[in-house]
Motif scaffolding. Sequence first.
Motif, PDB file in Angstrom:
ATOM      1  N   ASP A  47       3.925  14.615  19.992  1.00 16.88           N
ATOM      2  CA  ASP A  47       2.754  13.853  19.561  1.00 16.88           C
ATOM      3  C   ASP A  47       3.179  12.847  18.509  1.00 16.88           C
ATOM      4  N   LEU A  48       2.462  11.728  18.463  1.00  6.88           N
ATOM      5  CA  LEU A  48       2.693  10.714  17.444  1.00  6.88           C
ATOM      6  C   LEU A  48       1.894  11.078  16.205  1.00  6.88           C
ATOM      7  N   VAL A  49       2.599  11.243  15.091  1.00 14.79           N
ATOM      8  CA  VAL A  49       1.992  11.644  13.827  1.00 14.79           C
ATOM      9  C   VAL A  49       2.344  10.606  12.781  1.00 14.79           C
ATOM     10  N   VAL A  50       1.397  10.274  11.913  1.00 13.09           N
ATOM     11  CA  VAL A  50       1.644   9.308  10.850  1.00 13.09           C
ATOM     12  C   VAL A  50       1.540  10.013   9.506  1.00 13.09           C
ATOM     13  N   LEU A  51       2.442   9.669   8.598  1.00  6.66           N
ATOM     14  CA  LEU A  51       2.453  10.198   7.244  1.00  6.66           C
ATOM     15  C   LEU A  51       2.297   9.031   6.284  1.00  6.66           C
ATOM     16  N   CYS A  52       1.213   9.040   5.521  1.00  8.18           N
ATOM     17  CA  CYS A  52       0.921   7.944   4.598  1.00  8.18           C
ATOM     18  C   CYS A  52       0.200   8.506   3.384  1.00  8.18           C
ATOM     19  N   GLY A  53       0.711   8.199   2.199  1.00  2.50           N
ATOM     20  CA  GLY A  53       0.084   8.678   0.977  1.00  2.50           C
ATOM     21  C   GLY A  53       0.044  10.186   0.864  1.00  2.50           C
ATOM     22  N   GLY A  54       1.031  10.857   1.431  1.00  2.00           N
ATOM     23  CA  GLY A  54       1.067  12.309   1.384  1.00  2.00           C
ATOM     24  C   GLY A  54       0.175  12.989   2.392  1.00  2.00           C
ATOM     25  N   GLU A  55      -0.570  12.227   3.209  1.00  2.00           N
ATOM     26  CA  GLU A  55      -1.474  12.783   4.214  1.00  2.00           C
ATOM     27  C   GLU A  55      -0.860  12.628   5.596  1.00  2.00           C
ATOM     28  N   GLU A  56      -0.887  13.704   6.376  1.00  2.00           N
ATOM     29  CA  GLU A  56      -0.346  13.698   7.724  1.00  2.00           C
ATOM     30  C   GLU A  56      -1.489  13.673   8.736  1.00  2.00           C
ATOM     31  N   ARG A  57      -1.377  12.767   9.730  1.00  2.00           N
ATOM     32  CA  ARG A  57      -2.475  12.586  10.675  1.00  2.00           C
ATOM     33  C   ARG A  57      -1.903  12.494  12.095  1.00  2.00           C
ATOM     34  N   GLN A  63       0.806  -1.217   0.000  1.00  6.41           N
ATOM     35  CA  GLN A  63       0.000   0.000   0.000  1.00  6.41           C
ATOM     36  C   GLN A  63       0.840   1.270   0.000  1.00  6.41           C
ATOM     37  N   GLY A  64       2.164   1.122  -0.001  1.00  2.71           N
ATOM     38  CA  GLY A  64       3.034   2.286   0.011  1.00  2.71           C
ATOM     39  C   GLY A  64       3.838   2.367   1.294  1.00  2.71           C
ATOM     40  N   THR A  65       4.402   3.523   1.539  1.00  2.00           N
ATOM     41  CA  THR A  65       5.265   3.753   2.699  1.00  2.00           C
ATOM     42  C   THR A  65       4.491   4.465   3.799  1.00  2.00           C
TER      43      THR A  65
END
Length: 487
Positions: free
Chosen positions: A364-374, A348-350
């Motif tokens: 804070d714990l942040v996730v970056l997936c598909g160019g979207e940061e959450r 599904q990507g990186t």
Amino acid sequence: MLPTDINLLPVLGRPTLSGDGRYAVVSVFRPDVDADENTSELWVARTDGSAPARRLTQGSNDGAPAFSPDGRWLAFLRPGPTGPAQLHLLPMEGGEPFRVTDLPLGAGQPVWSPDSRRIAFATRVPEPGPYLPGVPPHKERPRRITTLRYMSDGIGFTFDRPHQIFVTEPFAEEPVTTQITSGEHASYDVAWSPDGQLLTFVSGRHETHADDLRRDIWVCSPDGTGLRALTDGGLELGCPRFSTDGTLVCFAAETLDEHNRATGANSYGLWSVPVDGSAPPRRLTDPEPYHLSFASQMIAPASDGVYFANDHRGEVHLVLVPYDGGAPRPVITGRRQVNGYAVAEGPQGTTIAAVLSSAESAGDLVVLCGGEERELTPFGAELRARAGLLPVEASSPPRPRTAICCTAGRCASPAPARIRCCCRSRAAPSRSGGTPSTARRPSKRPRSMRAPAMPSCSAIRAAPLDTGRRTAGTQPVTWPASPPATC
């Protein structure tokens, strides 16, 4: 903020990702004002944000989490009631954690083998005699110090308890933990090769290892055989990691002088060296703009390069450095710091899980997936809501102070309040023809105590106050130490 708001400032450790990138786990360290103690716990979050982050373990001092590559197990460190932190395993499908090691000084950061069957780690091994259970330090025999490197802040003496590499097989019929390295040389920062056939680690095994900064990259088999060095001095280094194809060992290092001592303001750059020893180490990053952030102290090789946390004018950015040493590509930037991260690559990507801090969040714990940061954890939001933080305002650098130009007795531009134009020191006749109230009266002070007179308009041109430079056809401007009374 108030002193009680210290509870709102947690410190997040290095996160870990499951192999498929669906879950992230991070340790959360924070003070408990009511209990007057520090606590550390593990939190888990779904990277798609479908559920809020929650506490995973119930220990009061859990830390150093590491997902197994197959995602079935979580290794972490937990101290006993009176002893040091030992390695524990938690089944992610449900169940209670169980202890794996029982070493005198505890275990270190767990590192899984690619097949999820073995765990490597580094921990200190004491010499016979000192550090016995139940023996206080003042009862131990005296130590004779003969080297420059013999202790460390927050740890104490280190020369008589160096780090050594261990490998444990927790799922064997008879679990066993094997010491791979030995001797007076410290060995630490261990990592597995992609095929699980080699270990790499940092060690100083030269004659003067206890009196200089030199460290080298070493590799060996998981049973300790075939030990060989990949570097040959001249570097202070750390974070060795195999490339995804297993042909390179990438690491962070700074150069040393001919005596293996620091040479001033050097930067910790990204380097690589072939595993077969066919070439010397090569620097992949420009030493001027790229320096490994000590906030993260880690690198992460991936299929198309190495992730590198770079110091940048007070910020810490995450960049991706190509294996051929090309221009790094920005991944996470902005007015914040990347304090730790984990990378998972899949169909599904990186997916990148990072701990980010800023003026509005201690971490804070942040996730970056598909160019979207959450953002996955609520700690920054709680701080902003309860501590009443003021918004950060950007400020522009101050402009240089310059004198105000006067031409034909008129100001060329408005003068700042702290700099009076010479035109303002002259009394203008009042409309009634009388002497204006602002006219300067004769001073009764002796001439030696009077303030120097302002220069006349006809002699003034633009001139920087800080340099006193003059242009062609101008005279240097000398301002009085304090403005005249009429100003």
